[in-house]
Design a protein around this motif. Structure first.
Motif, PDB file in Angstrom:
ATOM      1  N   GLY A 103      48.868  35.617  38.506  1.00  0.00           N
ATOM      2  CA  GLY A 103      48.798  35.611  37.052  1.00  0.00           C
ATOM      3  C   GLY A 103      48.642  34.236  36.445  1.00  0.00           C
ATOM      4  O   GLY A 103      48.459  34.091  35.251  1.00  0.00           O
ATOM      5  N   GLN A 104      48.718  33.211  37.262  1.00  0.00           N
ATOM      6  CA  GLN A 104      48.570  31.864  36.726  1.00  0.00           C
ATOM      7  C   GLN A 104      47.194  31.321  37.090  1.00  0.00           C
ATOM      8  O   GLN A 104      46.772  31.449  38.241  1.00  0.00           O
ATOM      9  CB  GLN A 104      49.622  30.939  37.335  1.00  0.00           C
ATOM     10  CG  GLN A 104      51.049  31.300  36.984  1.00  0.00           C
ATOM     11  CD  GLN A 104      51.332  31.052  35.520  1.00  0.00           C
ATOM     12  OE1 GLN A 104      50.970  30.038  34.963  1.00  0.00           O
ATOM     13  NE2 GLN A 104      51.971  32.035  34.877  1.00  0.00           N
ATOM     14  N   PRO A 105      46.492  30.702  36.148  1.00  0.00           N
ATOM     15  CA  PRO A 105      45.216  30.099  36.529  1.00  0.00           C
ATOM     16  C   PRO A 105      45.465  28.837  37.361  1.00  0.00           C
ATOM     17  O   PRO A 105      46.336  28.046  37.018  1.00  0.00           O
ATOM     18  CB  PRO A 105      44.565  29.752  35.190  1.00  0.00           C
ATOM     19  CG  PRO A 105      45.684  29.682  34.215  1.00  0.00           C
ATOM     20  CD  PRO A 105      46.793  30.556  34.717  1.00  0.00           C
ATOM     21  N   VAL A 106      44.746  28.742  38.458  1.00  0.00           N
ATOM     22  CA  VAL A 106      44.860  27.548  39.310  1.00  0.00           C
ATOM     23  C   VAL A 106      43.568  26.777  39.158  1.00  0.00           C
ATOM     24  O   VAL A 106      42.491  27.355  39.251  1.00  0.00           O
ATOM     25  CB  VAL A 106      45.067  27.938  40.782  1.00  0.00           C
ATOM     26  CG1 VAL A 106      45.116  26.695  41.647  1.00  0.00           C
ATOM     27  CG2 VAL A 106      46.324  28.763  40.940  1.00  0.00           C
ATOM     28  N   LEU A 205      35.955  41.079  35.943  1.00  0.00           N
ATOM     29  CA  LEU A 205      36.832  41.968  36.693  1.00  0.00           C
ATOM     30  C   LEU A 205      38.015  41.250  37.327  1.00  0.00           C
ATOM     31  O   LEU A 205      39.080  41.802  37.471  1.00  0.00           O
ATOM     32  CB  LEU A 205      36.034  42.671  37.787  1.00  0.00           C
ATOM     33  CG  LEU A 205      35.043  43.723  37.285  1.00  0.00           C
ATOM     34  CD1 LEU A 205      34.355  44.351  38.466  1.00  0.00           C
ATOM     35  CD2 LEU A 205      35.759  44.776  36.453  1.00  0.00           C
ATOM     36  N   PHE A 206      37.788  40.044  37.693  1.00  0.00           N
ATOM     37  CA  PHE A 206      38.814  39.400  38.503  1.00  0.00           C
ATOM     38  C   PHE A 206      39.756  38.528  37.709  1.00  0.00           C
ATOM     39  O   PHE A 206      40.575  37.845  38.267  1.00  0.00           O
ATOM     40  CB  PHE A 206      38.144  38.623  39.631  1.00  0.00           C
ATOM     41  CG  PHE A 206      37.249  39.527  40.395  1.00  0.00           C
ATOM     42  CD1 PHE A 206      35.882  39.363  40.304  1.00  0.00           C
ATOM     43  CD2 PHE A 206      37.758  40.590  41.112  1.00  0.00           C
ATOM     44  CE1 PHE A 206      35.057  40.247  40.964  1.00  0.00           C
ATOM     45  CE2 PHE A 206      36.916  41.455  41.768  1.00  0.00           C
ATOM     46  CZ  PHE A 206      35.557  41.291  41.702  1.00  0.00           C
ATOM     47  N   GLU A 207      39.606  38.558  36.435  1.00  0.00           N
ATOM     48  CA  GLU A 207      40.588  37.864  35.615  1.00  0.00           C
ATOM     49  C   GLU A 207      41.243  38.851  34.675  1.00  0.00           C
ATOM     50  O   GLU A 207      41.116  38.751  33.479  1.00  0.00           O
ATOM     51  CB  GLU A 207      39.940  36.749  34.795  1.00  0.00           C
ATOM     52  CG  GLU A 207      39.624  35.527  35.623  1.00  0.00           C
ATOM     53  CD  GLU A 207      38.152  35.367  35.835  1.00  0.00           C
ATOM     54  OE1 GLU A 207      37.401  36.306  35.494  1.00  0.00           O
ATOM     55  OE2 GLU A 207      37.735  34.336  36.340  1.00  0.00           O
ATOM     56  N   PRO A 208      41.900  39.839  35.208  1.00  0.00           N
ATOM     57  CA  PRO A 208      42.439  40.865  34.320  1.00  0.00           C
ATOM     58  C   PRO A 208      43.442  40.287  33.336  1.00  0.00           C
ATOM     59  O   PRO A 208      43.484  40.713  32.198  1.00  0.00           O
ATOM     60  CB  PRO A 208      43.100  41.856  35.271  1.00  0.00           C
ATOM     61  CG  PRO A 208      43.307  41.114  36.536  1.00  0.00           C
ATOM     62  CD  PRO A 208      42.264  40.059  36.599  1.00  0.00           C
TER      63      PRO A 208
END
Ligand SMILES: Nc1ncnc2c1ncn2[C@@H]1O[C@H](COP(=O)(O)OP(=O)(O)OP(=O)(O)O)[C@@H](O)[C@H]1O
Ligand SMILES: [Mg+2]
Lengths: 528, 254
Positions: A103-106, A205-208
């Motif tokens: 859930g955290q952007p890296v 899709l991959f950043e819900p």
């Protein structure tokens, strides 16, 4: 004759001489082991650095690159003549890689390299560069047990296709995402029945979780080239993105220690088949560009500097995204041309010739060593300092020999008197002790060389034994990336070490030998 | 009885060499040791002519300088004043290397305290002068011949059964005999023997004396022997006494 006889007898009956043999031996053995391991590491490191870089690199000075690669390659081939083996064009640019983790952007800054894997492999000094460093070609072992067979066969050339495993993982992931989105949609519909339809852009899709923020920024960013020609309707939602990546292992994995077993484990955050977001700048007027890319493989060269920095991308896609393709001629620009030489010894000459032949200001030409100069120099200096320190060990052994020999000369004073009375010359007496020193040196360094070489040969077994004994890993593969301790025994090094040990032993015996030679026969005979 | 013993060989000597030439001689030989600021004189003008084939005995009190005299005459030590002559030529001022060689070829030493090399066997000790004389290669080539010579000498001194023994496994008398064998193996012209019978019982002492006399008579070896035993000394050609650093003649059978 008596010299030899006495020398041998003294050696055999003086156990104290054994002490000096042992000290010479230990000194020689350590020097050989340390030198071999050091140069093993050095060679390994060089080959890894060199593995990524080719022999000679021609780089453009601007990030925009140059068009008409074929023309430049032709010039390079003409200038280099027979020395050129193969060439490969690349685009190198700084960028940022973003993905979600729990859930955290890296975010990671990366060096983005647009390549064609085949030509890149051609210029690499390592045969099959990608075959040895890409994850899908490796067999994975855990505690000696094979947990995964290689996903690609060794003969298969590296490409941008997903492996069956990766495709399967991707499909599975997308299903999960799909379900998640449907659920959210359903929830939203229930609370807000007239909401607009959610767009089905598979890129989202991959950043819900932060899909919304991504979408917002999408609006602010310049046209995303990756979606230029994308058909409005995605045919297969599981189809990978057009931009494909080999990502350095250090960017998508981390090593942690298992609390229970105490063993180091590798945790992979992004697996092949999943998507990441890459941001970089366009050519020409620098503008930020972003695009989604599918990770095809994870790359592990063993050089942590590379593995935590490099992201390889398919060349055409990177050129397209960065706007490096001429709209009329469809010719893509490149920022560097890598050259493999037939004989690396001639590298500096080729660099000279290319520097003068290519237009100045546009390109800079360097060998890989020049590019990595400071790092290589640091390794060399480290080795030199270590050698000096170790040489001091042997010198200490030399002083040991000096003291022990002095003792033996004092002890043998009467014998020396007898020999002189029987007509032995001073030189003859001196020879006894010098050859005594020589014998000590030869035996000591001979045994030392043998022990050192044995140690180097069985270094991994020794390491295992020591680790077991101390209950602590001495050589941690996860730190060094080496499955084995690299060693590199050079014959010249061994000969030098052995010879200088013998030299020191002889030099140390000079003083006692001179004292023996100068003894007055009658005084010596009266000595009690 | 002792008189007969000396007269016999002397007569024979006289018959073969009526006036033998001087072999080893010393002229006004002085030797003193420095002790702090003092010079302690030990030899104060020793004059002696030893003829070729002569058997000279030196007696004297303990500490009178007998060993010192032998050392100086045998080039082990250099005199403070005076000269040592061999066949009429001065030898004490020769360069070190030549003196080393003379010690090896011309002189044979038997030391008061045997001075055998403890690491070597009796046989090797006896071979030592030959090893010193020859280079490694020529020694190796002739090692059989040398070994035979050494065994022959050792048989003469009665040590055949002790060839492989180390000196510390021998009795005093056996060590003395090994030392004599070593002095003789290199076929010297002059034998300098410092109390060769000092540590032996009367019987063995007589045996050794007999051996020396034999060598002197049959091989014409010049012998200078230091001894405390005047009765043994009487069986030599000439007997001198060292007192106050000078020699005085006691008896001359010639
Ligand atoms: N290196 C030396 N330094 C000082 N004095 C010495 C030295 N060598 C010999 N002397 C002295 O010279 C004297 C003669 O010694 P030397 O050994 O010649 O006596 P010697 O007649 O052989 O006695 P002995 O019968 O006990 O063997 C002795 O008083 C001795 O103290
Ligand atoms: Mg004496």
């Amino acid at each position: 004759m008596y010299k030899l006889l006495l020398c041998v007898r003294y050696l055999r009956t003086r156990f104290i001489a054994l002490a000096s043999i042992i000290s010479v031996m230990l000194g020689v053995a350590t020097m050989i082991v340390v030198n071999s391991v050091m140069s093993g590491f050095g060679t390994e490191m060089r080959s890894r650095i060199h593995g990524i870089l080719s022999d000679v690199v021609v780089e453009t000075n601007s990030l925009d690159g140059v068009h008409d690669v074929d023309r430049w390659m032709k010039i390079i081939r003409e200038v280099g003549g027979d020395d050129i083996d193969s060439l490969a064009a690349m685009v190198e640019i700084y960028g940022m890689m973003t993905y979600d983790y729990r859930g955290q952007p890296v975010m990671k800054t990366v060096q983005l390299i647009g390549i064609d894997p085949r030509t890149k492999s051609d210029v690499s000094p390592v045969a099959g560069l990608f075959e040895t460093s890409l994850d899908s070609y490796q067999q994975i072992k855990e505690q000696g047990q094979v947990v995964r067979e290689p996903l690609r066969s060794a003969g298969e050339p590296a490409g941008w296709e997903l492996t069956a495993d990766a495709a399967e993982a991707r499909r599975h992931r997308i299903e999960l995402e799909q379900r998640f989105i449907e659920q959210r949609e359903w929830e939203r519909k229930r609370s807000q029945p007239e909401s607009e339809a959610l767009d089905h852009n598979p890129s989202a899709l991959f950043e819900p979780i932060n899909a919304k923020t991504a979408k917002d920024s999408d609006k602010a960013s310049p046209p995303d080239f990756s979606h230029d020609e994308e058909p409005a309707v995605a045919v297969d939602p599981a189809a990978p993105q057009r931009a494909r990546l080999y990502v350095g292992a250090g960017l998508v994995e981390y090593v942690y220690t298992d609390e229970e077993t105490g063993k180091a484990k590798v945790m992979r955050i992004i697996r092949p088949g999943e998507d990441v977001m890459i941001s970089t700048i366009s050519a020409g007027r620098p503008e930020p560009v972003r695009f989604h890319a599918t990770v095809v493989d994870v790359f592990k060269s063993g050089m942590s500097e590379y593995d935590s920095n490099l992201v390889f991308c398919n060349l055409e896609e990177l050129q397209k995204v960065r706007g490096m393709i001429d709209p009329q001629t469809k010719d893509g620009a490149v920022t560097s041309i890598q050259i493999k030489l037939k004989n690396y010894d001639r590298a500096s000459e080729i660099v000279q010739r290319l520097s003068t032949a290519l237009p100045p200001g546009l390109f800079s030409v360097r060998t890989w060593e020049q590019k990595q100069g400071p790092l290589l120099a640091a390794i060399e200096i480290e080795k030199a300092i270590l050698n000096v320190l170790l040489f001091l060990i042997i010198t200490v052994a030399g002083f040991g020999i000096l003291a022990i020999f002095y003792m033996i000369v004092v002890e043998k004073t009467r014998d020396i008197g007898i020999l002189k009375a029987l007509g032995a010359t001073s030189r003859g007496v001196m020879t006894i002790f010098l050859s005594y020193g020589l014998a000590l040196g030869i035996v000591g360094s001979g045994v030392g060389v043998a022990i050192g070489l044995l140690f180097v040969t069985y270094i991994d077994n020794i390491e295992k034994g020591l680790s077991k004994l101390t209950g602590r890993k001495i050589f941690d593969e996860t730190i060094y990336y080496f499955p084995k301790i690299p060693t590199d025994v050079s014959a010249t090094m061994v000969i030098w070490v052995a010879l200088s040990a013998v030299m020191i032993a002889v030099l140390a015996s000079v003083l006692p030998a001179r004292r023996a030679a100068r003894l007055h026969p009658v005084e010596a005979l009266r000595y009690e | 009885m002792p008189d007969l013993l000396i007269l016999e060989p002397t007569r024979r000597l006289m018959q073969t060499t009526p006036i033998a030439p001087v072999h080893l001689a010393s002229i006004a030989l002085e030797k003193s040791y420095r002790k702090g600021n003092h010079q302690i004189p030990v030899l104060r003008g020793v004059e002696i002519n030893i003829r070729r084939g002569e058997f000279l005995s030196i007696v004297g009190q303990s500490g009178s300088g007998k060993s010192t005299l032998l050392h100086v005459m045998g080039l082990l030590d250099s005199p403070s004043v005076g000269e040592v002559l061999l066949d009429g030529d001065r030898i004490d001022d020769l360069p070190q290397k030549t003196r080393d060689e003379l010690r090896n070829r011309v002189f044979g030493f038997v030391f008061q305290f045997y001075h055998l090399l403890p690491e070597l066997t009796v046989l090797e000790n006896v071979l030592a002068p030959l090893m010193i004389r020859h280079s490694m290669l020529s020694y190796w080539k002739r090692r059989r011949e040398f070994r035979l010579a050494a065994e022959e000498i050792l048989e003469k001194v009665g040590l055949t059964h002790r060839l492989k023994h180390k000196p510390n496994e021998l009795s005093g008398g056996e060590m003395q005999r090994a030392a004599i064998a070593r002095a003789l193996v290199a076929k010297p012209e002059i034998l300098l023997a410092d109390e060769p019978t000092g540590n032996l019982d009367a019987g063995t002492g007589q045996e050794i004396m007999g051996l020396l006399r034999n060598l002197n008579e049959q091989d014409g070896l010049t012998i200078v022997m230091v001894t405390h035993d005047e009765s043994l000394a009487r069986s030599s050609h000439r007997l001198v006494r060292l007192t106050e650093g000078r020699l005085e003649l006691l008896s001359d059978a010639a």
